[in-house]
Design a protein around this motif. Structure first.
Motif, mmCIF file in Angstrom:
data_model
loop_
_atom_site.group_PDB
_atom_site.id
_atom_site.type_symbol
_atom_site.label_atom_id
_atom_site.label_comp_id
_atom_site.label_asym_id
_atom_site.label_seq_id
_atom_site.Cartn_x
_atom_site.Cartn_y
_atom_site.Cartn_z
ATOM 1 N N UNK A 51 0.843 -1.202 0.000
ATOM 2 C CA UNK A 51 0.000 0.000 0.000
ATOM 3 C C UNK A 51 0.879 1.253 0.000
ATOM 4 N N UNK A 52 1.918 1.200 0.822
ATOM 5 C CA UNK A 52 2.843 2.326 0.935
ATOM 6 C C UNK A 52 3.567 2.576 -0.385
ATOM 7 N N UNK A 53 3.912 1.482 -1.088
ATOM 8 C CA UNK A 53 4.606 1.626 -2.368
ATOM 9 C C UNK A 53 3.707 2.268 -3.420
ATOM 10 N N UNK A 54 2.395 2.017 -3.282
ATOM 11 C CA UNK A 54 1.442 2.600 -4.246
ATOM 12 C C UNK A 54 1.235 4.095 -3.997
ATOM 13 N N UNK A 55 1.322 4.499 -2.725
ATOM 14 C CA UNK A 55 1.010 5.893 -2.380
ATOM 15 C C UNK A 55 2.143 6.844 -2.751
ATOM 16 N N UNK A 56 1.727 8.073 -3.051
ATOM 17 C CA UNK A 56 2.722 9.097 -3.396
ATOM 18 C C UNK A 56 3.215 9.747 -2.101
ATOM 19 N N UNK A 57 4.522 9.732 -1.919
ATOM 20 C CA UNK A 57 5.075 10.325 -0.697
ATOM 21 C C UNK A 57 5.529 11.751 -0.997
ATOM 22 N N UNK A 58 4.920 12.686 -0.295
ATOM 23 C CA UNK A 58 5.255 14.079 -0.557
ATOM 24 C C UNK A 58 6.158 14.612 0.545
ATOM 25 N N UNK A 59 7.470 14.577 0.273
ATOM 26 C CA UNK A 59 8.412 15.015 1.305
ATOM 27 C C UNK A 59 8.513 16.533 1.392
ATOM 28 N N UNK A 60 7.967 17.227 0.386
ATOM 29 C CA UNK A 60 8.110 18.688 0.386
ATOM 30 C C UNK A 60 6.915 19.400 1.010
ATOM 31 N N UNK A 61 5.917 18.638 1.417
ATOM 32 C CA UNK A 61 4.750 19.248 2.093
ATOM 33 C C UNK A 61 5.194 19.844 3.429
#
Lengths: 190, 427
Positions: free
Chosen positions: B283-293
């Motif tokens: 699930x985590x691999x599918x989600x987009x991780x936004x480190x700049x938020x």
């Protein structure tokens, strides 16, 4: 001694605030009821209860959806423009994200939106869905409504005062008689 | 406990086991001990009375006495608030030193305010706005914490703010609200003053629980767009709690098993356990991780705070003798960063290994310190890990059966061994 005086002063300020909030609610409510425009919304009552405020009849409004030609952002504020139909009951004419300048409107929440090709059917929730009643009368009111609804000619509606997008329930009527009077007239117990 | 000791004192003195002076010192000690203060019981019953009385009034008025006119009903609605305000005034003027009076009158007022607002809404059929109601209630009650110096109202306010945060952030289609953080900030000085002045009282212990759980529940509200980087925030906060719980402050109070420690430890374990399964990683691999938020920045700060606290802890002990749970937040964060490019199989193998390591450490530590509690905790961790693997591996029933028998034997033999060792050590 000085600390005690400051504490007392702070306490009195809190006392005033605690009394002012409900008072302001009353004054605001009275203003909408007195100066707001009156509409009749066709409704169906049912009988749940609230642990703090006691029994109320929850009103389900028949006029709670509209088909729109263009898409609308239901996460933003929604304004439903209200007008009367030929029989004198309120109906939603338009729903938009911008606050109307001239027409009478209500601030509402969207429950859901369904897309059918170019059409968008939007279901809304009115802010005035509770009519508080005596705890013994709320269930009687529901029965009275059910009895009256078997008779096709009878009408149940809520009288709502609307001002600046806000709506407040004035009364709930069965066959043009206030629901409380209707229960007394039909010899329902207290 | 103290009574039984006091009863034994004359006998001990007469048999010359202790001197008269020591006996007097013991008597003095127990007399001064705060637990012996009868005021405490009075406070508890006072609060309980105020709670029940307040709720009773609400229920009676909720009957909706429609024989009364609206004016009469309005006046009646104000009675609970005015009455409890008078009680508070009396407490402030005449009984400022009695915590029982202050706590119970403030609690009564807190509920009375809610009753009055609710009843006015009932009498006038005001539109339903639960979020607004909660906020008004909290805002009108928070000053009582400081004015009445009421710890119980403070606890109720923490619970109320957590409730408000959940209603305003976690319900279907809600926009992000941050007001609850400001409300928490207003309550913080009271908690700090409790820590300084009454670090050992039950009210302070309850505050630890309420703050730890409240903050944890409200943490996801920072991520309005379901940014998965929130997980780094979660694991960091849990580690911060764990380090706070193990800090000198709590060891000084002789409270090694405090709320922060427990929430931190159990929370870290639960989160790690969840990620020993394959699906959360996929699930985590599918989600987009936004480190700049902007919220990712908050999580990074929390991670850094965790790192600082970890280094402080490591100054006092060697790495090899440290519980692996101390490092979970770092390991988890590394895995999180690498999750997009790494096979899920590798990720779950590492998380499983981390849990296994924690369990083994607890067993070893338990055996070394003769602590049955630690030993069995370690065994439970490992057993639970094996149990979890039963769900996602295709082991034959024979192997599963044998594994269960070995765990059972392990429990029995290790406990037996430890008890025997403890006996030898005591002898």
């Amino acid at each position: 001694m000085k600390t005690k005086n400051i504490l007392l002063l702070a306490f009195f300020l809190v006392v005033i605030a605690q009394l002012a909030v409900p008072l302001r609610m009353i004054l605001h409510n009275n203003d909408v009821l007195k100066t707001g425009k009156i509409y009749k919304f066709k409704t169906e009552p049912i009988d749940p209860h609230d642990p703090f405020r006691g029994k109320f009849i929850r009103l389900y409004f028949k006029e709670n959806h509209l088909v729109l030609k263009r898409k609308i952002d239901i996460n933003k504020d929604l304004y439903a423009i209200i007008a009367n139909d030929k029989k004198g009951f309120a109906r939603i004419v338009k729903i938009s994200n911008t606050e109307p300048k001239t027409e009478e409107f209500l601030k509402v929440k969207a429950l859901s939106i369904n897309e059918y090709g170019n059409e968008h059917q939007i279901w809304i929730e009115f802010p005035f869905e509770r009519f508080y009643m005596n705890e013994y009368k709320a269930s009687e009111a529901e029965k009275a409504y059910n009895e009256s609804s078997r008779n096709q000619s009878s009408n149940t509606y809520a009288v709502i005062a609307i001002k600046n997008g806000e709506g407040i329930i004035k009364d709930v009527m069965i066959d043009d008689i206030s629901i409380n009077e209707y229960l007394q007239k039909n010899n329902k117990p207290l | 406990m103290s009574n039984s000791i006091l009863k034994e004192l004359p006998e001990l003195v007469s048999n010359n086991v202790i001197t008269k002076d020591i006996a007097e010192n013991i008597i003095n000690y127990y007399q001064k001990k705060p637990e012996n203060n009868p005021n405490k019981l009075f406070t508890i019953f006072g609060i309980l009375g105020a709670l029940l009385g307040g709720l009773g009034i609400i229920l009676i008025l909720a009957h909706n006495w429609d024989n009364f006119s609206i004016l009469t009903k309005t006046i009646i609605s104000f009675i609970p608030t005015i009455l409890s305000q008078a009680f508070c005034f009396f407490s402030l003027q005449k009984k400022p030193e009695s915590s029982a009076w202050r706590e119970s009158s403030a609690t009564f007022l807190l509920f009375a305010v809610a009753a009055t607002i609710s009843l006015i809404a009932q009498v006038y059929n005001l539109p339903e706005n639960f979020k607004g109601f909660l906020l008004t209630w909290i805002l009108l009650s928070i000053p009582l914490v400081y004015i009445m110096r009421s710890s119980f109202v403070s606890l109720l306010c923490i619970a109320g703010i957590t409730w408000y945060c959940s209603v305003s952030n976690y319900e279907y289609r809600q926009s992000a609200q941050f007001l609850h953080w400001l409300l928490f900030l207003i309550l913080l000085p009271y908690y700090i003053s409790l820590l300084k002045t009454y670090p050992k009282t039950n009210f302070t212990r309850f505050h630890h629980w309420f703050w730890a759980v409240g903050l944890l529940i409200c943490l996801p509200s920072i991520s309005p767009l379901n940014n998965p980087v929130l997980l780094i925030g979660f694991i960091s906060v849990l580690s911060i709690f764990y380090f706070i719980g193990k800090s000198d402050f709590f060891s000084g109070l002789d409270q090694p098993r405090n709320a922060f420690w427990l929430v931190g430890k159990i929370g870290t374990l639960v989160l790690t356990f969840i990620f020993t399964f394959k699906d959360p990683w996929l699930e985590l691999q599918r989600q987009k991780k936004d480190y700049l938020q902007i919220d990712s920045l908050v999580y990074l700060t929390l991670f850094l705070v965790g790192l600082i606290l970890l280094f402080k802890t490591l100054k006092k002990r060697t790495i090899l003798k440290t519980n692996p749970i101390h490092f979970v937040f770092i390991l988890f964060s590394i895995l999180f960063f690498l999750s997009s490019e790494t096979e899920a199989f590798v990720l779950i193998t590492i998380t499983n290994f981390i849990v296994l390591l924690i369990g083994t450490y607890e067993i070893k530590n338990g055996a070394e310190t003769y602590s049955l509690y630690k030993l069995n905790f370690g065994l439970i961790v490992i057993s639970f890990l094996i149990l979890c693997r039963f769900f996602d591996t295709e082991m034959s029933f024979i192997i599963r059966g044998l594994l269960f028998i070995s765990i059972g034997l392990g429990f029995f033999l290790l406990n037996y061994y430890l008890l025997k060792k403890r006996k030898q050590h005591e002898n």
